[in-house]
Enzyme design. Sequence first.
Site, PDB file in Angstrom:
ATOM      1  N   HIS A 171      65.108  16.722  49.373  1.00 58.60           N
ATOM      2  CA  HIS A 171      64.449  16.648  48.370  1.00 58.60           C
ATOM      3  C   HIS A 171      65.584  17.360  47.261  1.00 58.60           C
ATOM      4  O   HIS A 171      66.643  17.800  47.486  1.00 58.60           O
ATOM      5  CB  HIS A 171      63.036  17.379  48.174  1.00 58.60           C
ATOM      6  CG  HIS A 171      63.426  18.710  48.443  1.00 58.60           C
ATOM      7  ND1 HIS A 171      63.341  19.037  49.588  1.00 58.60           N
ATOM      8  CD2 HIS A 171      63.493  19.899  47.606  1.00 58.60           C
ATOM      9  CE1 HIS A 171      63.443  20.463  49.734  1.00 58.60           C
ATOM     10  NE2 HIS A 171      63.541  20.769  48.307  1.00 58.60           N
ATOM     11  N   HIS A 198      71.766  18.757  42.774  1.00 59.74           N
ATOM     12  CA  HIS A 198      72.391  18.428  43.982  1.00 59.74           C
ATOM     13  C   HIS A 198      71.457  18.433  44.995  1.00 59.74           C
ATOM     14  O   HIS A 198      70.055  18.645  44.795  1.00 59.74           O
ATOM     15  CB  HIS A 198      73.446  19.439  44.606  1.00 59.74           C
ATOM     16  CG  HIS A 198      72.797  20.768  45.088  1.00 59.74           C
ATOM     17  ND1 HIS A 198      72.310  21.776  44.068  1.00 59.74           N
ATOM     18  CD2 HIS A 198      72.402  21.366  46.031  1.00 59.74           C
ATOM     19  CE1 HIS A 198      71.998  22.533  44.589  1.00 59.74           C
ATOM     20  NE2 HIS A 198      71.731  22.384  45.804  1.00 59.74           N
TER      21      HIS A 198
END
Length: 181
Positions: free
Chosen positions: A41, A122
């Site tokens: 995630h 990221h």
Amino acid sequence: MTGIRCFVAVDLPEEMREEIGRLEEGIATAGLRLVRPELVHITIKFLGDVPEGGVGRVKEALATVKAAPFAARLTGMGAFPGRSVRVVWLGLEGDFTSLSDKVETALGPLGYPREERGFIPHVTIGRVGRPNARISRELLAKIGSRSALDLGSFTVDRFYLKKSTLTPGGPIYEDLAAFPL
């Protein structure tokens, strides 16, 4: 103090998680703990242990975040902090920094401090438990050949408040609330 371990996140489309699973097979290295693809995630904000009575206030604060859906792209692979690899990541393009700033602003009055280093969009796909030169060399070589990869685009149209339960078999994530953009 005990509480509910929580974080704010954006989920990836299922097909991207499947592709990440294939990528992880190509970078597997002794000493690197890969994130199971179904758990991958984008963490917008880690809250830590939220007192049980405080979860409702966190939900109310996050419900005030106003942002439009935005296009995002999963592209590039790299490592933090650099020569001594601790985290392997996939890069992101899109309005994640703005979303992060709005989440930080909403949660500030509840006592959650802003991230000191700022938000770096990221997706973490692996962590090195005990960094050393051999592991770092191997990983940097594998990452280097994938630094320009492009897994495609997706639309971010919601974010989540998630509960994280740590277990010996790895974390278990549960959505506590979804917030449409």
